[in-house]
Design a protein around this motif. Structure first.
Motif, short mmCIF file in Angstrom:
data_model
loop_
_atom_site.label_atom_id
_atom_site.label_comp_id
_atom_site.label_asym_id
_atom_site.label_seq_id
_atom_site.Cartn_x
_atom_site.Cartn_y
_atom_site.Cartn_z
N ILE A 1 1.08 -1.68 0.35
CA ILE A 1 -0.16 -0.10 0.29
C ILE A 1 0.90 0.87 -0.21
N GLN A 2 1.69 1.35 0.87
CA GLN A 2 2.55 2.60 1.04
C GLN A 2 3.69 2.11 -0.31
N ALA A 3 3.85 1.58 -1.23
CA ALA A 3 5.02 1.63 -2.04
C ALA A 3 4.00 2.40 -3.19
N TYR A 4 2.38 1.42 -3.76
CA TYR A 4 1.60 2.56 -4.30
C TYR A 4 1.09 4.22 -3.86
N ALA A 5 1.03 4.25 -3.09
CA ALA A 5 0.38 5.02 -2.46
C ALA A 5 2.11 6.04 -2.55
N LEU A 6 2.70 6.63 -2.41
CA LEU A 6 4.56 7.17 -3.19
C LEU A 6 3.91 7.22 -4.23
N MET A 7 3.85 6.45 -5.99
CA MET A 7 3.52 6.68 -7.30
C MET A 7 2.33 7.16 -7.40
N ARG A 8 1.27 7.62 -6.38
CA ARG A 8 0.39 8.24 -6.92
C ARG A 8 0.81 9.41 -6.51
N PRO A 9 0.22 10.32 -7.20
CA PRO A 9 0.17 11.82 -7.20
C PRO A 9 -0.64 12.71 -6.28
N GLU A 10 -1.57 11.67 -5.85
CA GLU A 10 -2.82 11.99 -4.49
C GLU A 10 -2.26 10.92 -3.38
N LYS A 11 -1.17 10.48 -3.30
CA LYS A 11 -0.50 9.37 -2.72
C LYS A 11 -1.75 8.83 -2.08
N GLU B 1 -11.65 -6.94 1.67
CA GLU B 1 -12.02 -6.87 3.02
C GLU B 1 -11.01 -6.32 3.98
N VAL B 2 -9.44 -7.50 4.04
CA VAL B 2 -8.29 -6.59 4.41
C VAL B 2 -7.99 -5.71 3.81
N MET B 3 -7.45 -5.57 2.80
CA MET B 3 -7.66 -3.91 1.78
C MET B 3 -7.92 -2.86 2.33
N GLN B 4 -9.59 -2.77 2.64
CA GLN B 4 -9.98 -1.74 3.03
C GLN B 4 -9.47 -1.53 3.64
N CYS B 5 -9.82 -2.01 5.37
CA CYS B 5 -9.95 -2.02 6.21
C CYS B 5 -8.07 -0.98 6.41
N CYS B 6 -7.03 -1.93 5.93
CA CYS B 6 -5.59 -1.23 5.96
C CYS B 6 -5.56 0.15 5.13
N ILE B 7 -6.16 0.38 4.14
CA ILE B 7 -6.39 1.64 3.04
C ILE B 7 -6.68 2.78 4.46
N GLU B 8 -7.79 2.09 4.67
CA GLU B 8 -8.54 2.89 6.29
C GLU B 8 -7.93 3.64 6.96
N GLY B 9 -7.05 2.73 7.66
CA GLY B 9 -6.36 3.24 8.63
C GLY B 9 -5.14 3.73 8.71
N MET B 10 -4.51 3.84 6.75
CA MET B 10 -3.59 4.21 6.62
C MET B 10 -3.48 6.49 6.30
N GLN B 11 -4.83 6.30 5.90
CA GLN B 11 -5.40 7.26 4.92
C GLN B 11 -5.61 7.67 6.15
N GLU B 12 -6.46 7.42 7.26
CA GLU B 12 -6.52 8.34 8.48
C GLU B 12 -5.10 8.75 9.54
N HIS B 13 -4.26 8.16 8.89
CA HIS B 13 -2.84 8.17 9.74
C HIS B 13 -1.60 9.32 8.14
N HIS B 14 -2.60 9.54 7.55
CA HIS B 14 -1.33 9.86 6.44
C HIS B 14 -0.96 10.56 6.47
N GLU B 15 -0.78 12.00 7.11
CA GLU B 15 0.34 12.71 7.22
C GLU B 15 1.52 12.16 8.23
N GLU B 16 0.68 11.79 9.10
CA GLU B 16 2.64 10.74 9.85
C GLU B 16 2.91 10.08 8.87
N LEU B 17 2.43 9.68 7.74
CA LEU B 17 2.84 8.15 7.16
C LEU B 17 4.14 9.31 5.85
N GLY B 18 3.09 10.66 6.14
CA GLY B 18 4.19 11.13 4.40
C GLY B 18 3.51 10.39 3.13
N LEU B 19 2.37 9.69 3.03
CA LEU B 19 1.70 9.80 2.24
C LEU B 19 0.67 10.43 2.13
#
Length: 186
Positions: free
Chosen positions: A118-128, A168-186
């Motif tokens: 998910i992190q690698a994918y977010a890094l290649m997307r302009p909208e993270k 379902e697992v991917m959706q949970c992870c995406i949501e969790g990481m979206q909530e903390h995108h600033e801390e993750l630099g994403l």
């Protein structure tokens, strides 16, 4: 200590880790674990704390990862159940000590590698992380050349352990990481 808190997990990890990418990974797994806790109706902060601390022995012992968790965490008063949960994420990979048994342990086993994709994918997307869809993440997941170091077999084993659909697992992870995108630099 009755239960590991996120604040205590951050304090402990700082004592044993210096590499920035390990802190980012800790934060990603922590974020995903919070969302998994929500899915299971469990204590989000506790699950996030376990996720944050899961690689506590990695920097010092990369070739013996999960074998030194106890010696780092027992002196800190971390409860036995939490130590076992952390050790269990290396089951069949670096250790045979404890097979993941609880929803928390199975979630940690699964999201550890999945957050890397998910992190690698977010890094290649302009909208993270913003607007990331499960459908496009599944395409990246199927492409073995993408984030090649993330072990898909481990993730699939985790989906199976959890008895959850990959999406379902991917959706949970995406949501969790979206909530903390600033801390993750994403």
């Amino acid at each position: 200590m009755e239960k590991l808190t996120l604040e205590k997990a951050r304090e402990i990890l700082k004592k044993h880790t210096t590499e920035e990418h390990l802190f980012t990974h800790a934060a990603a797994v922590s974020a995903a674990m919070g969302a998994m806790a929500r899915h299971f109706g469990e204590d989000e902060e506790h699950w996030r704390a376990i996720g944050y601390l899961h690689d506590v022995d990695y920097e010092a012992y990369p070739d013996e990862h999960c074998h030194h968790v106890r010696e780092f965490l027992e002196p800190e008063g971390v409860p036995e159940a939490d130590i076992l949960a952390i050790i269990s994420h290396g089951y069949g990979i670096t250790t045979e000590e404890r097979e993941p048994q609880t929803s928390l342990e199975k979630s940690l086993f699964t999201v550890d590698e999945l957050t890397g994709i998910i992190q690698a994918y977010a890094l290649m997307r302009p909208e993270k992380m913003e607007g990331m869809a499960v459908k496009s993440l599944k395409k990246k997941f199927k492409d073995k050349r993408f984030a090649a170091k993330c072990n898909r077999e481990i993730i699939k084993r985790g989906f199976s352990m959890l008895g959850m659909e990959p999406g379902e697992v991917m959706q949970c992870c995406i949501e969790g990481m979206q909530e903390h995108h600033e801390e993750l630099g994403l």
